[in-house]
Write an enzyme that holds these catalytic residues in place. Structure first.
Site, PDB file in Angstrom:
ATOM      1  N   SER A  78     -24.384  31.049 -50.233  1.00 23.47           N
ATOM      2  CA  SER A  78     -25.080  31.989 -49.349  1.00 23.47           C
ATOM      3  C   SER A  78     -24.462  31.860 -47.967  1.00 23.47           C
ATOM      4  CB  SER A  78     -26.566  31.635 -49.274  1.00 23.47           C
ATOM      5  OG  SER A  78     -27.203  32.340 -48.223  1.00 23.47           O
ATOM      6  N   TYR A  91     -32.726  25.038 -47.060  1.00 19.21           N
ATOM      7  CA  TYR A  91     -31.899  25.904 -47.904  1.00 19.21           C
ATOM      8  C   TYR A  91     -30.493  26.003 -47.325  1.00 19.21           C
ATOM      9  CZ  TYR A  91     -30.415  30.215 -50.271  1.00 19.21           C
ATOM     10  OH  TYR A  91     -29.733  31.157 -50.999  1.00 19.21           O
TER      11      TYR A  91
END
Length: 185
Positions: A78, A91
């Site tokens: 990501s 995250y």
């Protein structure tokens, strides 16, 4: 868990006899106000799902790929792995780890003709990100930071994954392909 991954790869070997491509497509995030104030159990859960899961699956795939004489591991990362985001700190750390794991495995496995690469999208309209894109004002705010003017659709990510899974990328390893509509430009 290690036991689940061992069982999975034994089942794959029994059923198919080989493994050519592994796509580690896992993501889990729970909004956290601060990494510094995060609960340790929450840290462990997010890191275990995003980073440790990618490690365990990759480790399980390598013997089958070595046996086949080649293979391709594709990790889904990501842009959060390269750009800190409020509420997504753990995250972000986990996905940064996935990107380094990609590079380390690429170097370690190159002599085995196993390529290891990653795709790093921006926000993609999936069930995982639904809390963000179902809020119209938040979606507008997120899309405003993406030069193309929208979040990604799953189809936007598929091309990069298919390229890395194909023979066209046989000499590509240790790379992270960013699919973000220009947001990291």
């Amino acid at each position: 868990s290690s036991e689940e991954m061992t069982g999975l790869f034994h089942s794959l070997e029994d059923r198919f006899g080989r493994l050519d491509i592994l796509v580690n497509n896992v993501g889990m995030n729970i909004l956290t106000p601060s990494v510094a104030a995060a609960d340790e159990a929450l840290w462990d859960k997010i890191i275990a799902t995003n980073l440790k899961g990618t490690f365990l699956a990759s480790r399980g795939a390598v013997p089958l790929m070595r046996q086949a004489g080649k293979g391709k591991i594709i990790n889904i990362s990501s842009i959060a792995g390269r750009k800190a985001a409020m509420g997504m700190g753990i995250y972000c750390v986990a996905k940064a780890g996935v990107e380094m794991l990609t590079r380390v495995l690429a170097v370690e496995l190159a002599q085995d003709r196993i390529t290891v690469n990653a795709v790093a999208p921006c926000m993609v309209r999936t069930q995982f990100s639904q809390p963000f894109w179902c809020n119209e004002s938040l979606l507008k705010q997120i899309a405003a930071g993406i030069p193309i003017g929208r979040i990604a659709e799953p189809e936007d990510v598929v091309g990069a994954v298919l390229y890395l899974a194909s023979n066209l990328s046989d000499f590509v390893t240790g790379e992270i392909i960013t699919v973000d509509g220009g947001s990291m430009a």
